[in-house]
Design an enzyme around this catalytic site. Structure first.
Site, mmCIF file in Angstrom:
data_model
loop_
_atom_site.group_PDB
_atom_site.id
_atom_site.type_symbol
_atom_site.label_atom_id
_atom_site.label_comp_id
_atom_site.label_asym_id
_atom_site.label_seq_id
_atom_site.Cartn_x
_atom_site.Cartn_y
_atom_site.Cartn_z
ATOM 1 N N HIS A 1 26.131 68.256 45.880
ATOM 2 C CA HIS A 1 25.479 66.956 45.729
ATOM 3 C C HIS A 1 26.311 65.890 46.465
ATOM 4 C CE1 HIS A 1 27.549 64.843 42.041
ATOM 5 N NE2 HIS A 1 28.437 65.458 42.764
ATOM 6 N N CYS B 1 32.992 60.645 46.740
ATOM 7 C CA CYS B 1 31.836 61.294 46.103
ATOM 8 C C CYS B 1 30.552 61.050 46.893
ATOM 9 C CB CYS B 1 31.653 60.801 44.667
ATOM 10 S SG CYS B 1 33.068 61.189 43.618
ATOM 11 N N HIS C 1 29.582 67.504 48.650
ATOM 12 C CA HIS C 1 30.635 68.320 48.033
ATOM 13 C C HIS C 1 29.946 69.064 46.901
ATOM 14 C CE1 HIS C 1 30.540 64.688 45.583
ATOM 15 N NE2 HIS C 1 31.075 65.389 44.600
ATOM 16 N N HIS D 1 30.112 71.321 42.773
ATOM 17 C CA HIS D 1 30.724 71.560 41.468
ATOM 18 C C HIS D 1 30.220 72.875 40.858
ATOM 19 C CE1 HIS D 1 32.385 67.510 41.282
ATOM 20 N NE2 HIS D 1 31.206 67.009 41.585
ATOM 21 N N ASP E 1 20.686 76.204 40.361
ATOM 22 C CA ASP E 1 21.816 77.039 40.775
ATOM 23 C C ASP E 1 21.794 77.332 42.280
ATOM 24 O OD1 ASP E 1 24.147 78.543 40.305
ATOM 25 O OD2 ASP E 1 22.977 80.400 40.330
ATOM 26 N N HIS E 2 22.961 77.155 42.913
ATOM 27 C CA HIS E 2 23.114 77.372 44.355
ATOM 28 C C HIS E 2 22.164 76.499 45.159
ATOM 29 C CE1 HIS E 2 25.585 80.760 43.107
ATOM 30 N NE2 HIS E 2 26.063 80.804 44.325
ATOM 31 N N GLU F 1 30.927 68.255 34.653
ATOM 32 C CA GLU F 1 30.898 68.194 36.109
ATOM 33 C C GLU F 1 32.180 68.816 36.669
ATOM 34 O OE1 GLU F 1 29.101 64.791 38.741
ATOM 35 O OE2 GLU F 1 31.208 64.346 38.371
#
Lengths: 136, 136, 136, 136, 136, 136
Positions: free
Chosen positions: D15, D34, D40, D42, D80-81, D125
């Site tokens: 994100h 950010c 980047h 998480h 996810d992913h 996060e």
């Protein structure tokens, strides 16, 4: 000025999920592998929370050693290295789900604690599944 | 639509449990080895929770960097690698139990935060003992 | 067929980093806030590993209860709720860094274990800093 | 007698923090690294809590397998992913802060659950930053 | 008498698995959702281990602050909140799998450390997947 | 350039410690409450480590999905929600201590892996007790 004091404890036990109202087929259908008649088991992690006023002299809501000893005598000696269905009287007619175990532990501790203290019980059945009961 | 944002932090400190109203024998009797006059110590783990509305532009309740810096300036610089009884003014006359440390931290942070934000402080004294204070 | 059995234990202690060869200014320069003369402290987490053959009857390399009791008598009773610099004889002339504490613990346990067992000691000073010593 | 049942789940995603009302300079000023336009990511850890009465036959508030499957179909398959900004429709016009992701997850699960059940969503996060939303 | 000193660190990054020798179909076939062209991301947890003799005066194998600063300058400033494929030169032609990231980090740290110190790098891509490289 | 890739997995099971060479009194004397004939149980946490060369195209030592599926088919389907003594053939005549379970898992995985890969198995019986076997 109420503070919650929490103490972690631990016990290992065997259990199976089983409802006495149902035959084996229905139990298997509802509970799957958790109803294995040969039992399976868990490392239960327990967090007991006690909420109350801070005593101005000790600086304690409750002496952590008193709470630790209470969990030991009421929960660990009764449940640790036991088969919950077979050896723990509270589960003779009560299905030992995480929910019901948490309520049983709450009831056992509640009667030992002063009425001006609030009580919560959090029980981890696995690192990914846990329940909380506060008596409300 | 209120959300709680939590930030973890860490400090190491020495302390002893000690009540000024009592002599050494009584302190030893009540606090046991926690009252060792030579001190012992802990890795304190701190979780600060701030509850409020999400700002529609930033998507933040509070900028985590602001919260992190606040914990650093108000708590870490004051408590980290310190002797709580000897070097932290708040504990000159207050027993540094986990309960009292949590209340002191809450008070230090409360006055720095906007009034429309709620605040909670959770403090782990050891991995098995922790306390929570919400100002209620 | 050698297996390593590991047991975790825990102790809290105060310490300061201090080298007797140096004056206070040099100690402060090298060790910074870790050399605070009023001490600070940690929750030390200890992992003791014992490697050997599995006994064909017990299925144990070493009875975990024996290992737990040995860690209790040799380490926990000596170090827990103590000031390492002031109260633990091994650190009267030895700087209580994580490295040196691990070596001291290793030496204390080594002489209590059978020679056909290998020994490792891992010591967490904080959740982010830890050391391992295997006697090699 | 209401008990809360909690289930942990996990998803990885990319994100960037970005507010459509602002130009790149303002985004960079407010969100810092950010807001990196190359994204980047998480490992998001999710805890879903469901509060209700214990069913007297099953001993469940909700079958954990049902809850696990619901989290899988509503959250994991969607997030996810994935790149949250680019591939998840809810964040086309909504900044994917931890706060907003928690609210989006809560809304997705709320409509799938019986009205007599309460719902909470906690989202980590990072191991040091997490948020909780309960719909209040 | 060699001791290993370990330091944990953390960085967040986006990446995708991608082999330049293959077309998109082959990449998708081999790497599945990990090859999402819009990227996904992780909270990478890093453990750097340095093995050497204890300095008799400091009691250190290496000053933990020196090690922490080295990890910060060599790894965190380069990788944190970055897109590994796009922004980190080492991965312009190298697939950023956990294995390759660990080797890259090892190489970056190795040249900064004295030759009499051994080095190990452990990298958690998720709480369930991690790799270790020791240069052997 | 050999790297170790590690994958965590999980299973719950019931067991009792029991040596067939001994009568009940001797078993009780040696194993204490761990020999409860009604069984107790654990959440076993498993870490499987595979060491080998990095494939230059995939960047993998072994595809983590392949390793995950192997652990699932060889270990989880055989052990999860089972009574180890009663239902798992390997423990019909072998005491299911953590040591022996680790060796059994190692043997089951070893024959499924290429010979140029090294294998290690770490098994947590509780959060405080764990064993490692590397086949040496």
């Amino acid at each position: 000025m109420r503070v919650t004091v929490n103490r972690k404890a631990h016990f290992n036990a065997a259990h199976r999920l089983f409802c006495r109202d149902w035959d084996d087929t229905k139990n298997k259908e509802i509970f799957g592998k958790c109803s294995n008649p040969n039992f399976h088991g868990h490392n239960y992690e327990l967090i007991v929370g006690v909420t109350g006023e801070i005593d101005p002299q000790t600086g304690f809501v409750i002496d952590m050693k008193v709470l630790k000893d209470l969990i030991y005598s009421e929960v660990e000696t009764e449940f640790d290295h036991k088969n919950l269905n077979v050896e723990v009287p509270e589960f003779k007619d009560l299905n030992p789900t995480a929910e019901n175990i948490a309520v049983v532990i709450w009831n056992k501790l509640r009667i030992k604690l002063s009425k001006d203290l609030d009580l919560s019980v959090t029980l981890y059945e696995t690192p990914r599944n846990f329940v909380t009961y506060t008596g409300k």
